[in-house]
Design a protein around this motif. Structure first.
Motif, PDB file in Angstrom:
ATOM      1  N   LEU A  69      19.390  76.597  48.575  1.00 37.24           N
ATOM      2  CA  LEU A  69      20.722  76.936  49.064  1.00 37.24           C
ATOM      3  C   LEU A  69      21.429  75.640  49.445  1.00 37.24           C
ATOM      4  O   LEU A  69      21.028  74.957  50.391  1.00 37.24           O
ATOM      5  N   TYR A  70      22.487  75.296  48.706  1.00 32.12           N
ATOM      6  CA  TYR A  70      23.279  74.110  49.026  1.00 32.12           C
ATOM      7  C   TYR A  70      24.210  74.434  50.182  1.00 32.12           C
ATOM      8  O   TYR A  70      25.005  75.381  50.125  1.00 32.12           O
ATOM      9  N   LEU A  71      24.119  73.643  51.251  1.00 35.58           N
ATOM     10  CA  LEU A  71      24.887  73.892  52.460  1.00 35.58           C
ATOM     11  C   LEU A  71      25.589  72.613  52.894  1.00 35.58           C
ATOM     12  O   LEU A  71      24.957  71.691  53.411  1.00 35.58           O
ATOM     13  N   SER A  72      26.897  72.538  52.662  1.00 35.68           N
ATOM     14  CA  SER A  72      27.665  71.401  53.157  1.00 35.68           C
ATOM     15  C   SER A  72      28.005  71.630  54.624  1.00 35.68           C
ATOM     16  O   SER A  72      27.798  72.724  55.161  1.00 35.68           O
ATOM     17  N   SER A  73      28.538  70.632  55.269  1.00 40.83           N
ATOM     18  CA  SER A  73      28.947  70.786  56.671  1.00 40.83           C
ATOM     19  C   SER A  73      29.968  71.912  56.826  1.00 40.83           C
ATOM     20  O   SER A  73      29.988  72.616  57.845  1.00 40.83           O
ATOM     21  N   ASP A  74      30.804  72.082  55.809  1.00 46.86           N
ATOM     22  CA  ASP A  74      31.813  73.150  55.872  1.00 46.86           C
ATOM     23  C   ASP A  74      31.195  74.540  55.746  1.00 46.86           C
ATOM     24  O   ASP A  74      31.811  75.539  56.132  1.00 46.86           O
ATOM     25  N   ASP A  75      29.978  74.600  55.183  1.00 48.72           N
ATOM     26  CA  ASP A  75      29.319  75.886  55.000  1.00 48.72           C
ATOM     27  C   ASP A  75      28.553  76.336  56.238  1.00 48.72           C
ATOM     28  O   ASP A  75      28.139  77.492  56.324  1.00 48.72           O
TER      29      ASP A  75
END
Length: 300
Positions: A69-75
């Motif tokens: 699961l790719y999780l950026s700071s915005d996610d």
């Protein structure tokens, strides 16, 4: 077990990871290779953008039967003030491991402190252990060994340099770093390498560093987070370009490494990057196979 620093692994464990990575590379297209991470997931936190790190991790998880699961700071609520500790605790209830590419090393350390699942450092401002595993895999492919190799680092004493220093100490490689004054490797990392039994020589003359080297390695002069210093750094590092004039001082069979992305014409020239000494594309490919071995080791 976590992988926050390359020094979290013993020399024997590093060799086991590299041996497994070699096997996975050789059997990548073998349908009987098995899906050892079937029904397992990893939370991949990315504060910084990435090409090789993200793609290699996601493909590795897929080929091992798992899911990333790719999780950026915005996610994540991290971007809105939720603590690292709370994030680690909650994600541990959902996933089987956490990987993080962060600005500050303290962040990945805090994730590891509070997580109930393995945590992998995908890059911090202090270290990049997954990169150096791929680098060592590439060195072994070319030379058949690690012990006794001379590795010359030319340029910024950054996170990849720090991990290379520790890996050299662990694996019996000779390490010489050439950086401009004020841009050398982390002093605590140098002290740690000394305690591990393999001191690193730090010089300001790139020719001295490269002389007789088996491996010549460099990286960008302006890492993510250093953009405000770009102009000053480009002036300071002008003598530290890896070009054909510098490479001729290395050993006859020397290889050149760069973890990418490269700023062609700055830290490395086109003729070296695309030339016969370059092992850069092999190095980049090996990010996939080495991280597969790490994932299997930590998550099975």
């Amino acid at each position: 077990m976590n992988l926050i620093s390359i020094a979290d692994l013993t020399p024997e464990e590093i060799l086991e990871v590299l041996d497994r990575a070699d096997e996975m590379k050789a059997r990548r297209n073998d349908p009987s290779r098995g899906e050892v991470l079937a029904a397992k997931s990893i939370a991949a936190i990315f504060e910084k953008p990435s090409t090789r790190t993200r793609v290699s991790l996601e493909v590795a998880m897929t080929e091992l039967g798992g899911h990333a699961l790719y999780l950026s700071s915005d996610d994540l609520q991290l971007g809105r003030g939720e603590t690292v500790a709370d994030t680690a605790r909650v994600l541990s209830r959902y996933v089987h491991a956490i990987a993080a590419r962060v600005y500050h090393h303290a962040t990945v350390e805090e994730l590891a402190r509070y997580a109930a699942v393995p945590v992998i450092n995908l890059l911090s401002d202090l270290e990049h252990p997954c990169q150096i595993l791929a680098d060592m895999m590439t060195m072994r492919e070319r030379f058949g060994r690690l012990e006794g190799l001379k590795v010359a680092w030319v340029g910024d004493g950054n996170n990849v340099c720090n991990s290379t220093i520790l890996a050299a100490a662990l694996m019996g490689m000779e390490m010489v770093v050439a950086s401009p004054p004020g841009f050398g490797p982390n002093g605590k990392i140098l002290d740690q390498a000394d305690r591990l039994g393999g001191g690193t020589v730090v010089v300001t003359d790139p020719v001295k560093a490269v002389c007789g080297a088996d491996v010549v390695e460099t990286d960008t002069w302006v890492s993510m987070g250093d953009e405000a210093e770009a102009d000053r750094r480009k002036v300071a590092f002008q003598r530290y370009q890896v070009n054909s004039d510098l490479i001729r001082h290395a050993a006859d069979e020397a290889i050149v490494l760069h973890c990418l992305p490269a700023h062609r014409g700055c830290e490395i020239t086109d003729d070296v990057m695309d030339g016969p000494r370059s092992a850069i594309l092999d190095q980049s490919e090996n990010r996939l196979h080495s991280v597969k071995a790490v994932l299997e080791r930590l998550m099975v």
